[in-house]
Design a protein around this motif. Structure first.
Motif, PDB file in Angstrom:
ATOM      1  N   TYR A  18     -29.540   1.643 -15.609  1.00 57.27           N
ATOM      2  CA  TYR A  18     -28.736   0.774 -14.765  1.00 57.27           C
ATOM      3  C   TYR A  18     -29.637   0.011 -13.810  1.00 57.27           C
ATOM      4  CZ  TYR A  18     -24.999   3.973 -16.174  1.00 57.27           C
ATOM      5  OH  TYR A  18     -24.118   4.736 -16.891  1.00 57.27           O
ATOM      6  N   ARG A  19     -29.229  -1.203 -13.488  1.00 64.48           N
ATOM      7  CA  ARG A  19     -29.841  -1.973 -12.400  1.00 64.48           C
ATOM      8  C   ARG A  19     -28.723  -2.412 -11.480  1.00 64.48           C
ATOM      9  NH1 ARG A  19     -33.246  -6.819 -12.993  1.00 64.48           N
ATOM     10  NH2 ARG A  19     -33.517  -6.483 -10.790  1.00 64.48           N
ATOM     11  N   LEU A  20     -28.854  -2.148 -10.210  1.00 66.42           N
ATOM     12  CA  LEU A  20     -27.901  -2.577  -9.200  1.00 66.42           C
ATOM     13  C   LEU A  20     -28.659  -3.363  -8.148  1.00 66.42           C
ATOM     14  CD1 LEU A  20     -26.784   0.368 -10.258  1.00 66.42           C
ATOM     15  CD2 LEU A  20     -25.181  -0.010  -8.421  1.00 66.42           C
ATOM     16  N   PHE A  21     -28.176  -4.552  -7.848  1.00 66.31           N
ATOM     17  CA  PHE A  21     -28.809  -5.359  -6.814  1.00 66.31           C
ATOM     18  C   PHE A  21     -27.813  -6.392  -6.318  1.00 66.31           C
ATOM     19  CE2 PHE A  21     -29.774  -7.121 -10.950  1.00 66.31           C
ATOM     20  CZ  PHE A  21     -29.627  -8.492 -10.813  1.00 66.31           C
ATOM     21  N   PHE A  22     -28.062  -6.896  -5.132  1.00 62.93           N
ATOM     22  CA  PHE A  22     -27.211  -7.939  -4.586  1.00 62.93           C
ATOM     23  C   PHE A  22     -27.690  -9.275  -5.121  1.00 62.93           C
ATOM     24  CE2 PHE A  22     -26.691  -4.512  -1.476  1.00 62.93           C
ATOM     25  CZ  PHE A  22     -25.314  -4.404  -1.516  1.00 62.93           C
ATOM     26  N   ASP A  23     -26.727 -10.109  -5.532  1.00 55.16           N
ATOM     27  CA  ASP A  23     -27.055 -11.364  -6.197  1.00 55.16           C
ATOM     28  C   ASP A  23     -26.134 -12.462  -5.694  1.00 55.16           C
ATOM     29  OD1 ASP A  23     -28.167 -13.179  -7.954  1.00 55.16           O
ATOM     30  OD2 ASP A  23     -27.570 -12.114  -9.769  1.00 55.16           O
ATOM     31  N   GLU A  24     -26.683 -13.636  -5.528  1.00 58.29           N
ATOM     32  CA  GLU A  24     -25.864 -14.776  -5.126  1.00 58.29           C
ATOM     33  C   GLU A  24     -25.590 -15.718  -6.298  1.00 58.29           C
ATOM     34  OE1 GLU A  24     -29.602 -17.344  -3.335  1.00 58.29           O
ATOM     35  OE2 GLU A  24     -28.218 -16.374  -1.972  1.00 58.29           O
ATOM     36  N   ARG A  25     -26.201 -15.420  -7.442  1.00 60.77           N
ATOM     37  CA  ARG A  25     -26.026 -16.274  -8.621  1.00 60.77           C
ATOM     38  C   ARG A  25     -24.711 -15.972  -9.328  1.00 60.77           C
ATOM     39  NH1 ARG A  25     -30.342 -14.531 -12.428  1.00 60.77           N
ATOM     40  NH2 ARG A  25     -29.772 -12.557 -11.507  1.00 60.77           N
ATOM     41  N   SER A  26     -24.242 -16.951 -10.072  1.00 56.61           N
ATOM     42  CA  SER A  26     -23.105 -16.776 -10.963  1.00 56.61           C
ATOM     43  C   SER A  26     -23.560 -17.218 -12.347  1.00 56.61           C
ATOM     44  CB  SER A  26     -21.923 -17.621 -10.486  1.00 56.61           C
ATOM     45  OG  SER A  26     -20.828 -17.447 -11.347  1.00 56.61           O
ATOM     46  N   LEU A  27     -23.578 -16.278 -13.291  1.00 54.00           N
ATOM     47  CA  LEU A  27     -24.071 -16.568 -14.631  1.00 54.00           C
ATOM     48  C   LEU A  27     -22.912 -16.825 -15.580  1.00 54.00           C
ATOM     49  CD1 LEU A  27     -26.755 -13.735 -14.837  1.00 54.00           C
ATOM     50  CD2 LEU A  27     -27.082 -16.113 -14.121  1.00 54.00           C
ATOM     51  N   ASP A  28     -23.145 -17.638 -16.585  1.00 55.15           N
ATOM     52  CA  ASP A  28     -22.122 -17.936 -17.580  1.00 55.15           C
ATOM     53  C   ASP A  28     -21.681 -16.646 -18.273  1.00 55.15           C
ATOM     54  OD1 ASP A  28     -20.482 -19.627 -19.133  1.00 55.15           O
ATOM     55  OD2 ASP A  28     -21.962 -19.626 -20.751  1.00 55.15           O
ATOM     56  N   GLY A  29     -20.406 -16.377 -18.293  1.00 51.00           N
ATOM     57  CA  GLY A  29     -19.874 -15.188 -18.943  1.00 51.00           C
ATOM     58  C   GLY A  29     -19.776 -13.969 -18.051  1.00 51.00           C
ATOM     59  N   ASP A  30     -20.110 -14.096 -16.768  1.00 51.66           N
ATOM     60  CA  ASP A  30     -20.006 -12.960 -15.840  1.00 51.66           C
ATOM     61  C   ASP A  30     -18.584 -12.431 -15.774  1.00 51.66           C
ATOM     62  OD1 ASP A  30     -22.634 -12.746 -15.036  1.00 51.66           O
ATOM     63  OD2 ASP A  30     -22.346 -13.745 -13.110  1.00 51.66           O
ATOM     64  N   VAL A  31     -18.479 -11.126 -15.646  1.00 47.32           N
ATOM     65  CA  VAL A  31     -17.198 -10.456 -15.406  1.00 47.32           C
ATOM     66  C   VAL A  31     -17.197 -10.083 -13.929  1.00 47.32           C
ATOM     67  CG1 VAL A  31     -15.771  -8.468 -15.976  1.00 47.32           C
ATOM     68  CG2 VAL A  31     -17.162  -9.551 -17.755  1.00 47.32           C
ATOM     69  N   GLU A  32     -16.206 -10.590 -13.189  1.00 45.53           N
ATOM     70  CA  GLU A  32     -16.125 -10.357 -11.739  1.00 45.53           C
ATOM     71  C   GLU A  32     -14.901  -9.536 -11.393  1.00 45.53           C
ATOM     72  OE1 GLU A  32     -16.144 -13.598  -8.976  1.00 45.53           O
ATOM     73  OE2 GLU A  32     -17.820 -14.547  -9.991  1.00 45.53           O
ATOM     74  N   LYS A  33     -15.079  -8.588 -10.494  1.00 51.66           N
ATOM     75  CA  LYS A  33     -13.955  -7.797  -9.972  1.00 51.66           C
ATOM     76  C   LYS A  33     -14.157  -7.629  -8.480  1.00 51.66           C
ATOM     77  CE  LYS A  33     -12.558  -5.797 -14.124  1.00 51.66           C
ATOM     78  NZ  LYS A  33     -11.470  -5.182 -14.696  1.00 51.66           N
ATOM     79  N   ASP A  34     -13.047  -7.534  -7.765  1.00 50.54           N
ATOM     80  CA  ASP A  34     -13.097  -7.324  -6.327  1.00 50.54           C
ATOM     81  C   ASP A  34     -12.561  -5.933  -6.021  1.00 50.54           C
ATOM     82  OD1 ASP A  34     -13.291  -8.942  -3.574  1.00 50.54           O
ATOM     83  OD2 ASP A  34     -11.617  -7.532  -3.485  1.00 50.54           O
ATOM     84  N   PHE A  35     -13.342  -5.162  -5.275  1.00 51.01           N
ATOM     85  CA  PHE A  35     -12.953  -3.814  -4.889  1.00 51.01           C
ATOM     86  C   PHE A  35     -12.963  -3.732  -3.368  1.00 51.01           C
ATOM     87  CE2 PHE A  35     -14.771  -3.418  -9.120  1.00 51.01           C
ATOM     88  CZ  PHE A  35     -13.805  -2.661  -9.768  1.00 51.01           C
ATOM     89  N   GLY A  36     -11.806  -3.891  -2.772  1.00 45.60           N
ATOM     90  CA  GLY A  36     -11.694  -3.800  -1.322  1.00 45.60           C
ATOM     91  C   GLY A  36     -12.573  -4.786  -0.580  1.00 45.60           C
ATOM     92  N   GLY A  37     -12.698  -5.987  -1.107  1.00 46.27           N
ATOM     93  CA  GLY A  37     -13.520  -7.006  -0.462  1.00 46.27           C
ATOM     94  C   GLY A  37     -14.956  -7.047  -0.926  1.00 46.27           C
ATOM     95  N   VAL A  38     -15.359  -6.123  -1.794  1.00 51.67           N
ATOM     96  CA  VAL A  38     -16.713  -6.126  -2.345  1.00 51.67           C
ATOM     97  C   VAL A  38     -16.651  -6.704  -3.753  1.00 51.67           C
ATOM     98  CG1 VAL A  38     -18.685  -4.718  -3.058  1.00 51.67           C
ATOM     99  CG2 VAL A  38     -17.375  -4.099  -1.011  1.00 51.67           C
ATOM    100  N   LYS A  39     -17.338  -7.815  -3.955  1.00 55.12           N
ATOM    101  CA  LYS A  39     -17.357  -8.446  -5.271  1.00 55.12           C
ATOM    102  C   LYS A  39     -18.416  -7.767  -6.133  1.00 55.12           C
ATOM    103  CE  LYS A  39     -18.752 -12.749  -5.710  1.00 55.12           C
ATOM    104  NZ  LYS A  39     -18.818 -14.231  -5.823  1.00 55.12           N
ATOM    105  N   VAL A  40     -18.003  -7.265  -7.294  1.00 57.41           N
ATOM    106  CA  VAL A  40     -18.905  -6.620  -8.248  1.00 57.41           C
ATOM    107  C   VAL A  40     -18.956  -7.500  -9.494  1.00 57.41           C
ATOM    108  CG1 VAL A  40     -19.352  -4.555  -9.617  1.00 57.41           C
ATOM    109  CG2 VAL A  40     -18.340  -4.339  -7.339  1.00 57.41           C
ATOM    110  N   VAL A  41     -20.171  -7.819  -9.924  1.00 55.81           N
ATOM    111  CA  VAL A  41     -20.387  -8.733 -11.041  1.00 55.81           C
ATOM    112  C   VAL A  41     -21.187  -8.025 -12.122  1.00 55.81           C
ATOM    113  CG1 VAL A  41     -21.381 -10.943 -11.709  1.00 55.81           C
ATOM    114  CG2 VAL A  41     -20.417 -10.670  -9.439  1.00 55.81           C
ATOM    115  N   THR A  42     -20.797  -8.252 -13.372  1.00 56.47           N
ATOM    116  CA  THR A  42     -21.503  -7.699 -14.529  1.00 56.47           C
ATOM    117  C   THR A  42     -21.703  -8.811 -15.544  1.00 56.47           C
ATOM    118  OG1 THR A  42     -20.408  -5.585 -14.193  1.00 56.47           O
ATOM    119  CG2 THR A  42     -21.413  -5.934 -16.320  1.00 56.47           C
TER     120      THR A  42
END
Length: 84
Positions: A18-42
């Motif tokens: 696994y790699r976890l890091f904070f990112d400001e980019r938005s990549l084509d095909g990203d899956v985004e979910k919001d968990f209590g105000g925290v945006k998680v992107v895969t």
């Protein structure tokens, strides 16, 4: 506008890590979910490996950091840094 990016990459003694890091980019095909105000992107390649996984932050004497409970992982290494 930072999001927590969770990715699965080849590596580690079990084959994947696994790699976890904070990112400001938005990549084509990203899956985004919001968990209590925290945006998680895969990214779209990692998403199938992470379906149903839960992420938590642990802060104890023994360990501090993110933990991932992944029902898709069939095995892991002794150090817990990688999975298969």
């Amino acid at each position: 506008d930072l999001a927590l990016r969770v990715a699965v990459q080849p590596g580690g003694c079990s084959g994947l890590r696994y790699r976890l890091f904070f990112d400001e980019r938005s990549l084509d095909g990203d899956v985004e979910k919001d968990f209590g105000g925290v945006k998680v992107v895969t990214d779209r390649m990692s998403a199938p490996y992470l379906g149903g996984a839960t992420i938590d932050f642990v802060d104890t004497i023994e360990k501090q950091g993110f933990t991932i409970d992944n029902p898709n992982a069939t095995g892991s290494c002794a150090c817990g840094d990688s999975f298969s």
